[in-house]
Design a protein around this motif. Structure first.
Motif, PDB file in Angstrom:
ATOM      1  N   PHE A  32       0.890  -1.161   0.000  1.00 39.83           N
ATOM      2  CA  PHE A  32       0.000   0.000   0.000  1.00 39.83           C
ATOM      3  C   PHE A  32       0.929   1.212   0.000  1.00 39.83           C
ATOM      4  O   PHE A  32       1.490   1.557   1.051  1.00 39.83           O
ATOM      5  CB  PHE A  32      -0.910   0.017   1.227  1.00 39.83           C
ATOM      6  N   PHE A  35       4.186   1.135   2.056  1.00 40.83           N
ATOM      7  CA  PHE A  35       4.074   0.140   3.134  1.00 40.83           C
ATOM      8  C   PHE A  35       3.841  -1.248   2.555  1.00 40.83           C
ATOM      9  O   PHE A  35       2.907  -1.454   1.769  1.00 40.83           O
ATOM     10  CB  PHE A  35       2.921   0.516   4.071  1.00 40.83           C
ATOM     11  N   ALA A  37       2.377  -4.676   2.929  1.00 36.20           N
ATOM     12  CA  ALA A  37       1.377  -5.343   3.774  1.00 36.20           C
ATOM     13  C   ALA A  37       1.487  -6.861   3.721  1.00 36.20           C
ATOM     14  O   ALA A  37       1.055  -7.547   4.645  1.00 36.20           O
ATOM     15  CB  ALA A  37      -0.022  -4.909   3.362  1.00 36.20           C
ATOM     16  N   PRO A  56      -1.405 -10.551  15.227  1.00 36.92           N
ATOM     17  CA  PRO A  56      -1.751  -9.232  15.744  1.00 36.92           C
ATOM     18  C   PRO A  56      -2.473  -8.372  14.713  1.00 36.92           C
ATOM     19  O   PRO A  56      -2.345  -8.594  13.508  1.00 36.92           O
ATOM     20  CB  PRO A  56      -0.391  -8.598  16.087  1.00 36.92           C
ATOM     21  N   SER A  57      -3.188  -7.388  15.202  1.00 35.97           N
ATOM     22  CA  SER A  57      -3.849  -6.418  14.347  1.00 35.97           C
ATOM     23  C   SER A  57      -2.808  -5.741  13.446  1.00 35.97           C
ATOM     24  O   SER A  57      -1.725  -5.389  13.897  1.00 35.97           O
ATOM     25  CB  SER A  57      -4.543  -5.393  15.241  1.00 35.97           C
ATOM     26  N   GLY A  58      -3.137  -5.607  12.165  1.00 37.17           N
ATOM     27  CA  GLY A  58      -2.236  -4.950  11.232  1.00 37.17           C
ATOM     28  C   GLY A  58      -1.187  -5.862  10.633  1.00 37.17           C
ATOM     29  O   GLY A  58      -0.313  -5.413   9.889  1.00 37.17           O
ATOM     30  N   SER A  59      -1.280  -7.172  10.912  1.00 39.78           N
ATOM     31  CA  SER A  59      -0.228  -8.082  10.434  1.00 39.78           C
ATOM     32  C   SER A  59      -0.433  -8.509   8.981  1.00 39.78           C
ATOM     33  O   SER A  59       0.450  -9.149   8.405  1.00 39.78           O
ATOM     34  CB  SER A  59      -0.126  -9.302  11.346  1.00 39.78           C
ATOM     35  N   GLY A  60      -1.597  -8.201   8.401  1.00 42.71           N
ATOM     36  CA  GLY A  60      -1.802  -8.527   6.990  1.00 42.71           C
ATOM     37  C   GLY A  60      -2.815  -9.632   6.735  1.00 42.71           C
ATOM     38  O   GLY A  60      -2.985 -10.066   5.593  1.00 42.71           O
ATOM     39  N   LYS A  61      -3.529 -10.049   7.766  1.00 39.47           N
ATOM     40  CA  LYS A  61      -4.472 -11.171   7.638  1.00 39.47           C
ATOM     41  C   LYS A  61      -5.585 -10.846   6.642  1.00 39.47           C
ATOM     42  O   LYS A  61      -5.871 -11.630   5.742  1.00 39.47           O
ATOM     43  CB  LYS A  61      -5.079 -11.504   9.013  1.00 39.47           C
ATOM     44  N   SER A  62      -6.222  -9.691   6.842  1.00 40.15           N
ATOM     45  CA  SER A  62      -7.318  -9.316   5.925  1.00 40.15           C
ATOM     46  C   SER A  62      -6.784  -9.129   4.516  1.00 40.15           C
ATOM     47  O   SER A  62      -7.411  -9.553   3.542  1.00 40.15           O
ATOM     48  CB  SER A  62      -7.985  -8.018   6.386  1.00 40.15           C
ATOM     49  N   THR A  63      -5.638  -8.500   4.416  1.00 45.55           N
ATOM     50  CA  THR A  63      -5.059  -8.255   3.093  1.00 45.55           C
ATOM     51  C   THR A  63      -4.831  -9.582   2.368  1.00 45.55           C
ATOM     52  O   THR A  63      -5.121  -9.704   1.175  1.00 45.55           O
ATOM     53  CB  THR A  63      -3.736  -7.474   3.221  1.00 45.55           C
ATOM     54  N   GLU A  72      -8.384  -7.156  -3.252  1.00 44.84           N
ATOM     55  CA  GLU A  72      -7.130  -6.421  -3.408  1.00 44.84           C
ATOM     56  C   GLU A  72      -6.317  -7.147  -4.473  1.00 44.84           C
ATOM     57  O   GLU A  72      -6.405  -8.365  -4.603  1.00 44.84           O
ATOM     58  CB  GLU A  72      -6.312  -6.413  -2.111  1.00 44.84           C
TER      59      GLU A  72
HETATM   60  P1  ADP Z   1      -5.036  -7.311   9.821  1.00 44.29           P
HETATM   61  O1  ADP Z   1      -6.232  -7.830   9.098  1.00 44.29           O
HETATM   62  O2  ADP Z   1      -4.036  -8.374  10.156  1.00 44.29           O
HETATM   63  O3  ADP Z   1      -5.393  -6.514  11.030  1.00 44.29           O
HETATM   64  P2  ADP Z   1      -4.694  -5.748   7.427  1.00 44.29           P
HETATM   65  O4  ADP Z   1      -4.426  -6.745   6.379  1.00 44.29           O
HETATM   66  O5  ADP Z   1      -6.054  -5.151   7.472  1.00 44.29           O
HETATM   67  O6  ADP Z   1      -4.266  -6.324   8.847  1.00 44.29           O
HETATM   68  O7  ADP Z   1      -3.701  -4.535   7.273  1.00 44.29           O
HETATM   69  C1  ADP Z   1      -2.310  -4.724   7.215  1.00 44.29           C
HETATM   70  C2  ADP Z   1      -1.654  -3.380   7.096  1.00 44.29           C
HETATM   71  O8  ADP Z   1      -1.962  -2.808   5.837  1.00 44.29           O
HETATM   72  C3  ADP Z   1      -2.109  -2.384   8.153  1.00 44.29           C
HETATM   73  O9  ADP Z   1      -0.984  -1.627   8.542  1.00 44.29           O
HETATM   74  C4  ADP Z   1      -3.104  -1.529   7.414  1.00 44.29           C
HETATM   75  O10 ADP Z   1      -3.107  -0.226   7.944  1.00 44.29           O
HETATM   76  C5  ADP Z   1      -2.560  -1.548   6.002  1.00 44.29           C
HETATM   77  N1  ADP Z   1      -3.652  -1.402   5.040  1.00 44.29           N
HETATM   78  C6  ADP Z   1      -4.664  -2.263   4.861  1.00 44.29           C
HETATM   79  N2  ADP Z   1      -5.483  -1.861   3.879  1.00 44.29           N
HETATM   80  C7  ADP Z   1      -4.956  -0.684   3.415  1.00 44.29           C
HETATM   81  C8  ADP Z   1      -5.340   0.243   2.391  1.00 44.29           C
HETATM   82  N3  ADP Z   1      -6.408   0.036   1.626  1.00 44.29           N
HETATM   83  N4  ADP Z   1      -4.551   1.325   2.225  1.00 44.29           N
HETATM   84  C9  ADP Z   1      -3.467   1.528   2.971  1.00 44.29           C
HETATM   85  N5  ADP Z   1      -3.034   0.687   3.947  1.00 44.29           N
HETATM   86  C10 ADP Z   1      -3.777  -0.398   4.169  1.00 44.29           C
END
Ligand code: ADP
Ligand code: MG
Length: 261
Positions: A32, A35, A37, A56-63, A72
């Motif tokens: 992103f 950054f 991800a 942990p939160s922000g580790s990239g699971k959703s991504t 994405e």
């Molecule tokens: P998790 O699901 O593990 O909490 P995410 O996959 O949502 O983590 O996010 C991983 C990192 O990518 C986080 O730092 C988040 O802020 C960043 N991020 C996620 N989606 C976006 C986006 N659309 N634009 C910019 N940064 C993003």
């Protein structure tokens, strides 16, 4: 390379379930802006396998799971779903979306449509199936998630747990081959978590291939074939629940487990 990372990589490549490959992620990167991800994600998920992803939160699971159904777009590496490699081709994306059902933390039901209409919308519009057929399939799915009596209500009339079960039924209405769940119980009141997890357990037992982002470690222990632990945009450790809970290898995994268990 240390012994630990060798065994970690072996586990990441070893498809569970039937052993036949359903999803393959190979050296997947996602950025992103500046950054990163996802960093060099390698993971094979077998047909009928259930993989729980935690970290942990922000580790990239959703991504990661959003890349698997192309919500994405990954920047490098390869993602293959049921033999279809994700590419920029629109038809290819539609093909993959049809195979992959997704359930989010927020149920995202259409508020102005009844439960039945929420479930039948995509099969009618995308698959062009006739109404009697989609209605009867939707009723079967509502039976399966144990809320057939809610069919003609609107989402706001249902509890959070019931709405999430509708979201599961709605995803199943497209007859997906894979189901992705992104923290499906984290927006729910505690007393509603079990009813949603029960529906997911039933789905797993029916042989659905599933990737579930969740911190419900009871569910993971009971249902997961493998658990993937992510931290700092990477897969840190992959293993069976037994390995993961009793003999985690990596410091970051141990720290995470000590915080959530
Ligand atoms: P998790 O699901 O593990 O909490 P995410 O996959 O949502 O983590 O996010 C991983 C990192 O990518 C986080 O730092 C988040 O802020 C960043 N991020 C996620 N989606 C976006 C986006 N659309 N634009 C910019 N940064 C993003
Ligand atoms: Mg997330």
């Amino acid at each position: 390379m240390t012994d630990t990372s060798t065994s970690l990589i072996r586990d990441a490549w070893k498809a569970g379930g039937t052993g036949e490959e359903m999803i393959r992620c190979e050296t997947v990167d996602k950025w992103f802006g500046a950054f990163q991800a996802l960093r060099q994600i390698d993971l094979v998920v077998g047909r009928q396998e259930v993989v729980v992803v935690c970290g942990p939160s922000g580790s990239g699971k959703s991504t990661l799971i959003r890349c698997i159904n192309r919500l994405e777009k990954h920047d490098a590496g390869t993602i293959v779903v049921d033999g279809i490699e994700l590419s920029d081709d629109v038809r290819n994306i539609q093909e993959v979306r049809r195979e992959v059902g997704m359930v989010f933390q927020q149920f995202n039901l259409f508020p102005h449509l009844t439960i039945l209409e929420n479930i039948t919308l995509a099969p009618r519009q995308v698959r062009r199936l006739p109404k009697d057929e989609t209605d009867s399939h939707a009723m079967e799915l509502l039976e399966r998630v144990k809320i057939p009596e809610q069919a003609h209500k609107y989402p706001a009339q249902l509890s959070g747990g019931q709405q999430q079960r509708v979201a599961i039924a709605r995803a199943l209405a497209m007859k997906p081959k894979v189901m992705l769940f992104d923290e499906p119980t984290s927006a729910l009141d505690p007393e509603m978590i079990k009813e949603v997890l029960d529906a997911m357990v039933e789905l797993a037992e029916s042989g659905m291939t599933m990737i579930v982002v969740s911190h419900e470690m009871g569910f993971a222990r009971a249902v997961a074939d493998r658990i993937v632990f992510m931290a700092d945009s990477e897969i840190v450790e992959v293993g069976t629940p037994e390995h993961f809970f009793t003999d985690p290898q990596e410091e970051r995994t141990k720290l995470f487990l000590s915080q959530i268990l």
